[in-house]
Write an enzyme that holds these catalytic residues in place. Structure first.
Site, PDB file in Angstrom:
ATOM      1  N   GLU A  95       0.811  -1.223   0.000  1.00  0.00           N
ATOM      2  CA  GLU A  95       0.000   0.000   0.000  1.00  0.00           C
ATOM      3  C   GLU A  95       0.846   1.275   0.000  1.00  0.00           C
ATOM      4  OE1 GLU A  95      -2.586   0.617   3.412  1.00  0.00           O
ATOM      5  OE2 GLU A  95      -3.715   2.152   2.377  1.00  0.00           O
ATOM      6  N   LYS A 114      -2.474  -1.798  -3.280  1.00  0.00           N
ATOM      7  CA  LYS A 114      -3.539  -0.956  -2.720  1.00  0.00           C
ATOM      8  C   LYS A 114      -3.163   0.501  -2.978  1.00  0.00           C
ATOM      9  CE  LYS A 114      -6.092  -0.123   1.566  1.00  0.00           C
ATOM     10  NZ  LYS A 114      -6.780  -0.809   2.647  1.00  0.00           N
TER      11      LYS A 114
HETATM   12  P1  13P Z   1      -9.018   4.318   4.482  1.00  0.00           P
HETATM   13  O1  13P Z   1      -9.960   3.714   3.460  1.00  0.00           O
HETATM   14  O2  13P Z   1      -9.722   4.937   5.647  1.00  0.00           O
HETATM   15  O3  13P Z   1      -7.991   5.201   3.844  1.00  0.00           O
HETATM   16  O4  13P Z   1      -8.227   3.105   5.121  1.00  0.00           O
HETATM   17  C1  13P Z   1      -7.684   2.148   4.300  1.00  0.00           C
HETATM   18  C2  13P Z   1      -6.411   1.671   4.839  1.00  0.00           C
HETATM   19  O5  13P Z   1      -6.173   0.482   4.889  1.00  0.00           O
HETATM   20  C3  13P Z   1      -5.394   2.653   5.273  1.00  0.00           C
HETATM   21  O6  13P Z   1      -4.190   2.009   5.523  1.00  0.00           O
END
Ligand code: 13P
Length: 352
Positions: free
Chosen positions: A184, A226
């Protein structure tokens, strides 16, 4: 030296990627760290304690019918060791309900330089051992988040490099342990940047991350990326010149190789409705070589949390809110979401 048979690992990971990305479901990110959940609870006036966090996660995870729209849940370490009120560990509860249990394995952000503007992600101490333990506990996938701020001279080359290398290193450790890595690189919404800046930075960051994944011999087909959607910064009042969905579609199609196992979106501070509308637009904007889904935290939980805060002894109204958002995003995944249907659901459930 002990020889590990990794062929079983690979089969497990292939199944896990498929299971997480099965249409039309998405992933619930419920992996808020101690400081983040404290902030979320404070925002709705809830006291924060281990038992309050356990009950809140019970409200979310034991929601009947969640598996219709949710394929996997990302938990925080504390939650992965907790149990439902009847004593069933959350990991087993999810599995029994056909939902794949996953875990955040980074240890949060550390500031780089003298200001608090940029960060690198921590969590490598003892990571291979922790991953082995998580596999034994029954967890199937992991998440590691790095952040990138847009601004004059930002993100710096150093932070892009350091975090891309960190994400690749983490992904390699995960696959060696048999866990599917969610990688991510979050390009933050904060700031007054334009949509064009956002596109440029997401392309740059994702390109570097993929390059480092390849250098580390990470299997792209067993990796889920992500990402943020491309949009103007939260303090920029000038309307986007192009729809967020279409801009994001172009950015991802230009940047991510077809070999990637799948792509999921974070919501990053967008409202629940914005996140769903933008994701729906994205789904309508083209077809993609990888499955694309949602992995929202706030955009799935905000209404449920607010509702729960009005009376923490009652789970069902909050669960109705969660299910509604999960269903709306599942419709958006196939481009079938409509604001009318969304607000009809809200009208039915929203009384606070
Ligand atoms: P948000 O959708 O609130 O951004 O959270 C997703 C997430 O996994 C952040 O690390």
């Amino acid at each position: 030296m002990q020889i590990i048979d990794t062929s079983q690992f690979k089969l497990g990971m292939i199944d896990c990627v498929r299971g997480l990305l099965i249409r039309p479901k998405g992933i619930l990110a419920a992996d808020e760290s101690f400081p983040t959940i404290a902030k979320r609870f404070a925002s709705v006036g809830l006291p924060n304690s281990e038992e309050a966090r356990r009950r809140y996660r019970e409200m979310l995870l034991a929601t009947g019918g969640l598996d219709e729209f949710i394929s996997g849940v990302i938990m925080f370490d504390e939650t992965a060791r907790q149990a439902n009120s009847d004593g069933t560990p959350f990991i087993h509860l999810l599995e029994q309900n056909g939902i794949i249990p996953g875990i955040k394995v980074d240890a949060g952000l550390l500031p780089i330089g003298s200001s608090d503007v940029e960060n690198v992600t921590s969590g490598f101490d003892g990571l291979p051992g922790r991953l082995r333990e998580y596999v034994q506990m029954g967890l199937r996938f992991a998440k590691w988040r790095s952040t990138f701020r847009i601004g004059p001279g930002l993100p710096s080359d150093f932070v892009v490099d350091a975090n891309a290398i960190g994400l690749a290193q983490y992904a390699s450790f995960c696959q060696n342990a048999g866990l599917v890595p969610i990688v991510e690189p979050e390009v933050l919404l904060d700031g007054d940047h334009s949509l064009a800046d956002s596109k440029r930075v997401i392309i740059h960051v994702l390109t570097e991350v993929v390059r480092r994944l390849e250098q580390a011999n990470v299997r792209l087909d067993l990796t889920i990326v992500k990402t943020s959607m491309a949009t103007r910064g939260s303090t920029n009042k000038v309307e986007n010149q192009e729809s967020v969905g279409a801009a994001t579609a172009r950015v991802l199609s230009e940047t991510l190789p077809p070999a990637i196992g799948g792509v999921v979106f974070l919501s990053g501070g967008m409202s629940e409705l914005e996140a769903t509308r933008n994701f729906n637009e994205f789904s309508q904007s083209g077809s993609y070589p990888w499955p694309v889904s949602f992995s929202f935290g706030r955009a799935l939980q905000n209404s449920a949390l607010k509702r729960w805060a009005t009376d923490p002894s009652r789970f069902e109204e909050a669960r109705t809110e969660l299910l509604h958002r999960a269903r709306m995003n599942s419709l958006a995944r196939v481009g079938d979401w409509s604001p009318e249907e969304d607000s009809a659901g809200e009208g039915r459930t929203r009384k606070f």
